[in-house]
Design a protein around this motif. Structure first.
Motif, PDB file in Angstrom:
ATOM      1  N   VAL A 186       0.830  -1.214   0.000  1.00 39.37           N
ATOM      2  CA  VAL A 186       0.000   0.000   0.000  1.00 39.37           C
ATOM      3  C   VAL A 186       0.866   1.266   0.000  1.00 39.37           C
ATOM      4  CG1 VAL A 186      -1.654   1.375   1.321  1.00 39.37           C
ATOM      5  CG2 VAL A 186      -2.094  -1.053   0.940  1.00 39.37           C
ATOM      6  N   PRO A 187       1.818   1.399   0.965  1.00 40.83           N
ATOM      7  CA  PRO A 187       2.655   2.606   0.896  1.00 40.83           C
ATOM      8  C   PRO A 187       3.458   2.704  -0.399  1.00 40.83           C
ATOM      9  CG  PRO A 187       3.351   1.145   2.703  1.00 40.83           C
ATOM     10  CD  PRO A 187       2.044   0.640   2.203  1.00 40.83           C
ATOM     11  N   LEU A 188       3.895   1.595  -0.969  1.00 34.14           N
ATOM     12  CA  LEU A 188       4.617   1.656  -2.247  1.00 34.14           C
ATOM     13  C   LEU A 188       3.709   2.201  -3.343  1.00 34.14           C
ATOM     14  CD1 LEU A 188       6.642  -1.688  -2.125  1.00 34.14           C
ATOM     15  CD2 LEU A 188       7.623   0.583  -2.450  1.00 34.14           C
ATOM     16  N   ALA A 189       2.462   1.721  -3.393  1.00 29.57           N
ATOM     17  CA  ALA A 189       1.530   2.204  -4.418  1.00 29.57           C
ATOM     18  C   ALA A 189       1.230   3.684  -4.199  1.00 29.57           C
ATOM     19  CB  ALA A 189       0.243   1.379  -4.391  1.00 29.57           C
ATOM     20  N   GLU A 190       1.062   4.084  -2.934  1.00 32.23           N
ATOM     21  CA  GLU A 190       0.723   5.487  -2.664  1.00 32.23           C
ATOM     22  C   GLU A 190       1.910   6.411  -2.937  1.00 32.23           C
ATOM     23  OE1 GLU A 190      -1.666   6.515   0.619  1.00 32.23           O
ATOM     24  OE2 GLU A 190      -3.213   5.164  -0.105  1.00 32.23           O
ATOM     25  N   GLU A 191       3.108   5.870  -2.853  1.00 30.43           N
ATOM     26  CA  GLU A 191       4.309   6.654  -3.150  1.00 30.43           C
ATOM     27  C   GLU A 191       4.514   6.801  -4.656  1.00 30.43           C
ATOM     28  OE1 GLU A 191       5.832   8.571  -1.515  1.00 30.43           O
ATOM     29  OE2 GLU A 191       7.980   8.388  -1.334  1.00 30.43           O
ATOM     30  N   GLY A 192       3.694   6.068  -5.449  1.00 32.36           N
ATOM     31  CA  GLY A 192       3.868   6.112  -6.906  1.00 32.36           C
ATOM     32  C   GLY A 192       4.994   5.199  -7.376  1.00 32.36           C
ATOM     33  N   TRP A 193       5.377   4.249  -6.520  1.00 33.86           N
ATOM     34  CA  TRP A 193       6.496   3.354  -6.826  1.00 33.86           C
ATOM     35  C   TRP A 193       6.027   1.946  -7.206  1.00 33.86           C
ATOM     36  CZ3 TRP A 193      11.183   4.020  -2.930  1.00 33.86           C
ATOM     37  CH2 TRP A 193      11.622   5.366  -2.959  1.00 33.86           C
ATOM     38  N   ALA A 194       4.788   1.811  -7.654  1.00 31.71           N
ATOM     39  CA  ALA A 194       4.227   0.472  -7.891  1.00 31.71           C
ATOM     40  C   ALA A 194       5.018  -0.311  -8.932  1.00 31.71           C
ATOM     41  CB  ALA A 194       2.766   0.593  -8.318  1.00 31.71           C
ATOM     42  N   GLU A 195       5.695   0.392  -9.840  1.00 31.90           N
ATOM     43  CA  GLU A 195       6.450  -0.318 -10.875  1.00 31.90           C
ATOM     44  C   GLU A 195       7.957  -0.064 -10.746  1.00 31.90           C
ATOM     45  OE1 GLU A 195       4.676   0.223 -14.694  1.00 31.90           O
ATOM     46  OE2 GLU A 195       2.711  -0.416 -13.960  1.00 31.90           O
ATOM     47  N   HIS A 196       8.335   0.411  -9.590  1.00 34.47           N
ATOM     48  CA  HIS A 196       9.736   0.719  -9.281  1.00 34.47           C
ATOM     49  C   HIS A 196      10.473  -0.591  -8.955  1.00 34.47           C
ATOM     50  CE1 HIS A 196      13.099   2.462  -7.035  1.00 34.47           C
ATOM     51  NE2 HIS A 196      12.720   3.670  -7.416  1.00 34.47           N
ATOM     52  N   GLU A 197      11.767  -0.592  -9.176  1.00 37.75           N
ATOM     53  CA  GLU A 197      12.588  -1.758  -8.827  1.00 37.75           C
ATOM     54  C   GLU A 197      12.395  -2.170  -7.353  1.00 37.75           C
ATOM     55  OE1 GLU A 197      14.197  -3.844 -10.408  1.00 37.75           O
ATOM     56  OE2 GLU A 197      15.674  -4.730  -9.041  1.00 37.75           O
ATOM     57  N   ILE A 198      12.190  -1.188  -6.483  1.00 33.47           N
ATOM     58  CA  ILE A 198      12.013  -1.509  -5.063  1.00 33.47           C
ATOM     59  C   ILE A 198      10.704  -2.269  -4.835  1.00 33.47           C
ATOM     60  CG2 ILE A 198      11.537  -0.417  -2.804  1.00 33.47           C
ATOM     61  CD1 ILE A 198      13.818   1.568  -3.534  1.00 33.47           C
ATOM     62  N   ALA A 199       9.687  -1.955  -5.620  1.00 26.32           N
ATOM     63  CA  ALA A 199       8.437  -2.711  -5.516  1.00 26.32           C
ATOM     64  C   ALA A 199       8.664  -4.155  -5.981  1.00 26.32           C
ATOM     65  CB  ALA A 199       7.342  -2.059  -6.353  1.00 26.32           C
ATOM     66  N   ARG A 200       9.467  -4.316  -7.025  1.00 26.64           N
ATOM     67  CA  ARG A 200       9.734  -5.662  -7.539  1.00 26.64           C
ATOM     68  C   ARG A 200      10.486  -6.483  -6.477  1.00 26.64           C
ATOM     69  NH1 ARG A 200      13.139  -8.918 -10.261  1.00 26.64           N
ATOM     70  NH2 ARG A 200      14.899  -7.530  -9.902  1.00 26.64           N
ATOM     71  N   LEU A 201      11.494  -5.883  -5.855  1.00 28.26           N
ATOM     72  CA  LEU A 201      12.267  -6.599  -4.838  1.00 28.26           C
ATOM     73  C   LEU A 201      11.409  -6.914  -3.613  1.00 28.26           C
ATOM     74  CD1 LEU A 201      15.603  -4.568  -5.120  1.00 28.26           C
ATOM     75  CD2 LEU A 201      15.171  -6.910  -5.912  1.00 28.26           C
ATOM     76  N   THR A 202      10.552  -5.962  -3.249  1.00 26.09           N
ATOM     77  CA  THR A 202       9.665  -6.191  -2.107  1.00 26.09           C
ATOM     78  C   THR A 202       8.709  -7.347  -2.411  1.00 26.09           C
ATOM     79  OG1 THR A 202       9.787  -3.840  -1.552  1.00 26.09           O
ATOM     80  CG2 THR A 202       7.952  -5.091  -0.606  1.00 26.09           C
ATOM     81  N   ALA A 203       8.161  -7.337  -3.611  1.00 19.58           N
ATOM     82  CA  ALA A 203       7.231  -8.405  -4.002  1.00 19.58           C
ATOM     83  C   ALA A 203       7.954  -9.751  -4.013  1.00 19.58           C
ATOM     84  CB  ALA A 203       6.629  -8.093  -5.373  1.00 19.58           C
ATOM     85  N   LEU A 204       9.187  -9.772  -4.533  1.00 19.90           N
ATOM     86  CA  LEU A 204       9.951 -11.027  -4.549  1.00 19.90           C
ATOM     87  C   LEU A 204      10.163 -11.550  -3.133  1.00 19.90           C
ATOM     88  CD1 LEU A 204      12.749 -10.633  -7.246  1.00 19.90           C
ATOM     89  CD2 LEU A 204      11.036 -12.458  -7.096  1.00 19.90           C
ATOM     90  N   GLU A 205      10.444 -10.624  -2.218  1.00 21.61           N
ATOM     91  CA  GLU A 205      10.684 -11.000  -0.819  1.00 21.61           C
ATOM     92  C   GLU A 205       9.410 -11.597  -0.186  1.00 21.61           C
ATOM     93  OE1 GLU A 205      13.634 -10.366   0.834  1.00 21.61           O
ATOM     94  OE2 GLU A 205      12.946 -11.085   2.784  1.00 21.61           O
ATOM     95  N   TYR A 206       8.281 -10.916  -0.400  1.00 22.54           N
ATOM     96  CA  TYR A 206       7.026 -11.409   0.181  1.00 22.54           C
ATOM     97  C   TYR A 206       6.557 -12.717  -0.460  1.00 22.54           C
ATOM     98  CZ  TYR A 206       5.744  -7.018   2.659  1.00 22.54           C
ATOM     99  OH  TYR A 206       5.676  -5.952   3.506  1.00 22.54           O
ATOM    100  N   LEU A 207       6.750 -12.824  -1.783  1.00 20.19           N
ATOM    101  CA  LEU A 207       5.967 -13.813  -2.531  1.00 20.19           C
ATOM    102  C   LEU A 207       6.712 -15.087  -2.881  1.00 20.19           C
ATOM    103  CD1 LEU A 207       4.082 -11.235  -4.786  1.00 20.19           C
ATOM    104  CD2 LEU A 207       3.358 -12.235  -2.616  1.00 20.19           C
ATOM    105  N   GLN A 208       7.954 -15.234  -2.382  1.00 21.90           N
ATOM    106  CA  GLN A 208       8.688 -16.482  -2.605  1.00 21.90           C
ATOM    107  C   GLN A 208       7.855 -17.720  -2.286  1.00 21.90           C
ATOM    108  OE1 GLN A 208      11.319 -17.208  -4.193  1.00 21.90           O
ATOM    109  NE2 GLN A 208      12.041 -15.111  -4.508  1.00 21.90           N
ATOM    110  N   PRO A 209       7.164 -17.732  -1.137  1.00 21.16           N
ATOM    111  CA  PRO A 209       6.388 -18.945  -0.798  1.00 21.16           C
ATOM    112  C   PRO A 209       5.315 -19.264  -1.848  1.00 21.16           C
ATOM    113  CG  PRO A 209       6.602 -17.514   1.118  1.00 21.16           C
ATOM    114  CD  PRO A 209       7.127 -16.735  -0.045  1.00 21.16           C
ATOM    115  N   LEU A 210       4.782 -18.240  -2.499  1.00 22.79           N
ATOM    116  CA  LEU A 210       3.746 -18.484  -3.505  1.00 22.79           C
ATOM    117  C   LEU A 210       4.369 -19.009  -4.799  1.00 22.79           C
ATOM    118  CD1 LEU A 210       1.383 -15.394  -3.054  1.00 22.79           C
ATOM    119  CD2 LEU A 210       1.346 -17.606  -1.894  1.00 22.79           C
ATOM    120  N   LEU A 211       5.555 -18.530  -5.133  1.00 30.25           N
ATOM    121  CA  LEU A 211       6.258 -19.059  -6.304  1.00 30.25           C
ATOM    122  C   LEU A 211       6.589 -20.529  -6.076  1.00 30.25           C
ATOM    123  CD1 LEU A 211       8.652 -16.042  -7.019  1.00 30.25           C
ATOM    124  CD2 LEU A 211       6.908 -16.924  -8.579  1.00 30.25           C
TER     125      LEU A 211
END
Lengths: 264, 264
Positions: free
Chosen positions: A147-172
């Motif tokens: 949510v804060p990443l999206a509100e910061e306008g960083w939804a497609e930023h490299e930091i959003a990608r790394l954050t998503a990778l960190e959270y979503l490993q178990p789903l992969l």
């Protein structure tokens, strides 16, 4: 005379994704949106507090004579929907059931759900999906930084990608073929999530599914006002400046006038 | 008989960094802490809304008979301190002035300030620093993702480092020698910031400076109760679970009993 409106509320700006889909499917209906921006977010707060806030938000819309209530906030849908249905004498639609129905398109029955802490802790998505597909394997993960990443306008930023990778490993690792975006902010991360999961994983956008559910209910119950004129009203509980600015990204258009109100 | 307490409030859990420093310097004083967790955060909300919340929080503590009020929240200190001083007949200490005073140790008079949107937009740090060092060059940057990163427990994570690098490039370029951590959450990012700015940049922790200011005021005005017993009370406006969990990282110790109250 103006027809009765559809009332839509969210903790803040995210529910505009639902508003947008409803407006697209039912362009001639009147829509009233309330964002509880003075108390946002709901996702990290307790069940009781979110229930109180949701009741107060709904009351504001019901007092304005809406004919249908859409709870655009996943967290409020997860913990307050039953209470709202008990309290108010009008149809109340949340975002969980429509998202859960769409998730049943999963072929391998391995389904991921992401959302706020409140939504994930409630267990409502697994419950709703299991009711439809009893042998589904459901993997739920809270992603508080989205949510804060999206509100910061960083939804497609490299930091959003790394954050998503960190959270979503178990789903992969779990080899899901379907991922429910269980928060109204998450559609903004669509491209980031698509990059991680590839083209074959179905990304379920609750906003779209909820709008379809509203449309179906309108057909079935004859709730349409084809002559309403498509009026749109926006209300917020904090001053509108930030909502207007961030809201454009969610609505994909300018909002027009936003009015500050007190609720609760 | 118990002596009067020091009242400390914050929008949530971050002010526990201030609480900890005050408790370390004045271990025998009674301390009452209020975290407005039902309405957190303040940093992204409007001046008027934060002023209202701050008055309500202060009122709760004043009603409990505190002898001194510490506004541990940078955003509330930035926009509501004057109002609190006008309203209440007791000393009110914010975190901005103590931090600004410490920043004057800068040798090259190039000073960075980081904080929430509310704090940075208020311009109160530059104002307070310029009043002391008129020829200081002050570079202010809002870092909205630092709070959620700290609350996620990722303050020293690679993602926090990349986020800090993204936000703080202008400060590196400006060759500041002093950086004010203008938000109670930011001391948790100390190591991350130290890694970026190196050993030669002074990192100003408002929490420490504020505690020193409280201690000095106590000396000067004879406010001490050396026999108070060092009682600690914690109040929050949402259910305590999350506060208790996250609070340990800020306090560096267990909190004991936390009581939920309604304010406003």
């Amino acid at each position: 005379m103006l027809g009765k409106a559809i009332g839509i509320f969210d903790s803040g700006v995210g529910g505009l994704t639902v508003f947008k889909e409803v407006a697209d499917l039912l362009p001639r209906e009147n829509l009233i949106y309330l964002g509880d921006t003075a108390r946002v977010p709901y996702g990290s707060k307790s069940v009781k507090t979110v229930q109180r806030y949701a009741l107060e938000a709904a009351e504001f819309l019901v007092d304005r004579g809406v004919k249908l209530l859409v709870v655009a906030c996943n967290t409020a849908s997860a913990v307050a929907l039953e209470q709202l249905r008990e309290r108010f004498q009008l149809p109340v639609i949340g975002v969980i059931e429509p998202g859960a129905r769409r998730a049943c398109a999963s072929r391998n029955r391995r389904i991921g759900v992401i959302g706020t802490e409140g939504t994930i802790n409630s267990g409502r998505y697994p419950q709703a999906i299991s009711a439809l597909v009893p042998d589904a394997r459901i993997f739920s993960i809270a992603c508080p930084l989205f949510v804060p990443l999206a509100e910061e306008g960083w939804a497609e930023h490299e930091i959003a990608r790394l954050t998503a990778l960190e959270y979503l490993q178990p789903l992969l690792k779990a080899q899901i073929d379907t991922l429910v975006l269980g928060c109204t902010h998450y559609p903004l991360l669509h491209n980031t999530l698509r990059g991680i999961f590839g083209a074959d994983v179905l990304l379920v956008d609750s906003a779209e599914e909820t709008a379809k559910t509203v449309q179906q209910l309108f057909c079935r119950q004859g709730l349409e006002n084809p002559d309403s004129g498509g009026r749109r009203e926006f209300y917020v509980t904090d001053v509108p400046t930030r909502f207007e600015r961030v809201g454009q990204a969610f609505l994909g258009a300018e909002l027009g006038r936003v009015v500050q109100v007190e609720i609760g």
